[in-house]
Design an enzyme around this catalytic site. Structure first.
Site, PDB file in Angstrom:
ATOM      1  N   ARG A  67      66.375  29.363  36.011  1.00 20.15           N
ATOM      2  CA  ARG A  67      67.014  28.069  35.724  1.00 20.15           C
ATOM      3  C   ARG A  67      66.826  27.645  34.276  1.00 20.15           C
ATOM      4  O   ARG A  67      67.638  26.894  33.741  1.00 20.15           O
ATOM      5  CB  ARG A  67      66.528  27.006  36.698  1.00 20.15           C
ATOM      6  CG  ARG A  67      67.086  27.226  38.115  1.00 20.15           C
ATOM      7  CD  ARG A  67      66.481  26.267  39.104  1.00 20.15           C
ATOM      8  NE  ARG A  67      65.041  26.470  39.206  1.00 20.15           N
ATOM      9  CZ  ARG A  67      64.440  27.182  40.156  1.00 20.15           C
ATOM     10  NH1 ARG A  67      65.163  27.757  41.093  1.00 20.15           N
ATOM     11  NH2 ARG A  67      63.136  27.313  40.176  1.00 20.15           N
ATOM     12  N   GLU A 104      49.324  32.932  42.253  1.00 21.79           N
ATOM     13  CA  GLU A 104      48.335  32.690  43.300  1.00 21.79           C
ATOM     14  C   GLU A 104      48.284  33.837  44.312  1.00 21.79           C
ATOM     15  O   GLU A 104      47.303  34.024  45.000  1.00 21.79           O
ATOM     16  CB  GLU A 104      48.603  31.352  44.004  1.00 21.79           C
ATOM     17  CG  GLU A 104      49.974  31.184  44.588  1.00 21.79           C
ATOM     18  CD  GLU A 104      51.024  30.696  43.583  1.00 21.79           C
ATOM     19  OE1 GLU A 104      52.148  30.448  44.018  1.00 21.79           O
ATOM     20  OE2 GLU A 104      50.738  30.589  42.383  1.00 21.79           O
TER      21      GLU A 104
END
Length: 180
Positions: A67, A104
């Protein structure tokens, strides 16, 4: 301008058009979907204007996959400068400069062309849609600096303040159009 304050009208437009999606991409997450902001002419114009104000003085606007590409192109056009797509690994032909960073749940890679675009000495502003933990933005910063660019600022449409992403790029000048 190293602050998290909203950018006036842009912040209001972002707030009114952002769609919140419960339990996406995993249970317990309230995903902030900016797609309606970018699809709205007034929303895109307000975001572009606010980001362009941050990028004033840059001679190149770098947008992070994917984006960020939309934003970088619009901001660069508004400023009359070029745009650079910072791509996910494996999307550019060689040679490339790469930067690996931790997620993560593993790691990811960002790339920029090593040939064809002279980045040394260029004044670059990084733009992206969302700042969460800051890993992607920090990796982009390292990548551009390694290429010799002078990264003068970064700007994002939405900052998820509770995730601490701002600290990952400190003391870089960072502007968020809306903070939640």
């Amino acid at each position: 301008m190293n602050r998290a304050e909203p950018a006036g009208d842009a912040a209001e437009i972002i707030a009114s058009l952002t769609r919140e999606v419960a339990d996406f991409p995993v249970p317990g997450i309230a995903f902030k979907d900016l797609t309606p902001v970018f699809a709205d002419a007034a929303g895109l114009a307000a975001v572009t204007d606010a980001l362009a104000a941050v990028a004033d003085g840059a001679d190149l606007v770098a947008g992070i996959d994917a984006r960020g590409f939309l934003l970088a192109g619009a901001v660069a056009d508004r400023l009359g400068v070029g745009a650079l797509a910072v791509r996910k690994g494996g999307k550019l032909p060689p040679p490339v400069l790469t930067e690996t960073y931790q997620l993560e749940y593993g790691h990811a890679v960002l790339e920029i062309p090593a040939d064809g675009i002279e980045l040394a000495g260029r004044r670059v502003v990084i733009v992206d849609d969302v700042l969460a933990t800051g890993g992607t933005l920090a990796a982009t910063l390292r990548l551009l600096r390694r290429a010799g660019a002078e990264v003068i600022a970064a700007a994002v449409v939405l900052e998820l303040a509770g995730l601490g992403g701002r600290a990952a790029v400190a003391p870089l000048q960072l502007r968020s159009l809306r903070v939640v």
